[in-house]
Design an enzyme around this catalytic site. Structure first.
Site, short mmCIF file in Angstrom:
data_model
loop_
_atom_site.label_atom_id
_atom_site.label_comp_id
_atom_site.label_asym_id
_atom_site.label_seq_id
_atom_site.Cartn_x
_atom_site.Cartn_y
_atom_site.Cartn_z
N PRO A 118 0.70 -0.85 0.14
CA PRO A 118 -0.02 -0.09 0.09
C PRO A 118 0.86 1.51 0.15
O PRO A 118 1.34 1.99 1.17
CB PRO A 118 -1.01 -0.23 1.44
N CYS A 119 1.42 1.07 -0.84
CA CYS A 119 2.19 2.72 -1.07
C CYS A 119 1.26 4.24 -1.27
O CYS A 119 1.45 5.27 -0.87
CB CYS A 119 3.22 2.63 -2.30
#
Length: 159
Positions: A118-119
């Protein structure tokens, strides 16, 4: 052997690539997948992504592997520790390597496993949306979606 699946999501077509029993990419970028077939792992990843977009899944449970340096691997592993429905800033995210904030941001930008790693949960220190390879509108949608599913904080993010 390489395999691939695609799904339609609320934020566009997503391609899932698998190599050697690991998901190696989840991407919004156009990929040439002619000649590649689905397998159990691409189908599992596609199913979990659909459940995520439906609001029924918060944690992905399929094997992922990206090619990268040890430093990039560390950054990507740390991304997985950011809780669903929450964000952190680049400054906080890089607190353990304060002089490497640009390198951390660059590694974040090289993440090939969108949504799953989850950047999108990393934002600017001023609270603004910054840097998302899939486009800032997608980043905003993902953050809003997670906030609504998690029922945390305000229901509409203001950036």
């Amino acid at each position: 052997m390489n395999y691939a699946s695609t799904i339609e999501s609320p934020i566009g077509k997503i391609t899932i690539l698998v190599e050697d029993d690991f998901v190696t990419a989840v991407t919004f970028a156009e990929k040439d997948i002619d000649g590649l077939q689905e397998n159990d792992l691409t189908k599992q990843a596609a199913s979990q992504l659909q459940a995520y977009f439906n609001g029924d899944l918060k944690d992905f449970v399929f094997p992922v592997k990206q090619k990268g340096t040890d430093f990039q691997q560390e950054v990507w592993q740390n991304l997985l520790a950011i809780p669903f429905g929450e964000t952190t800033t680049y400054a906080k995210f890089s607190a353990h390597h304060p002089l490497a904030i640009r390198a951390i941001a660059a590694a974040n930008g090289k993440n090939d496993i969108a949504v799953v790693v989850p950047c999108h949960r990393v934002i600017g220190s001023n609270g603004k949306l910054v840097g998302y390879a899939g486009g800032l509108w997608r980043k905003q949608w993902l953050l809003q979606h997670e906030r609504e599913v998690a029922q945390r904080g305000q229901t509409e993010l203001k950036f």
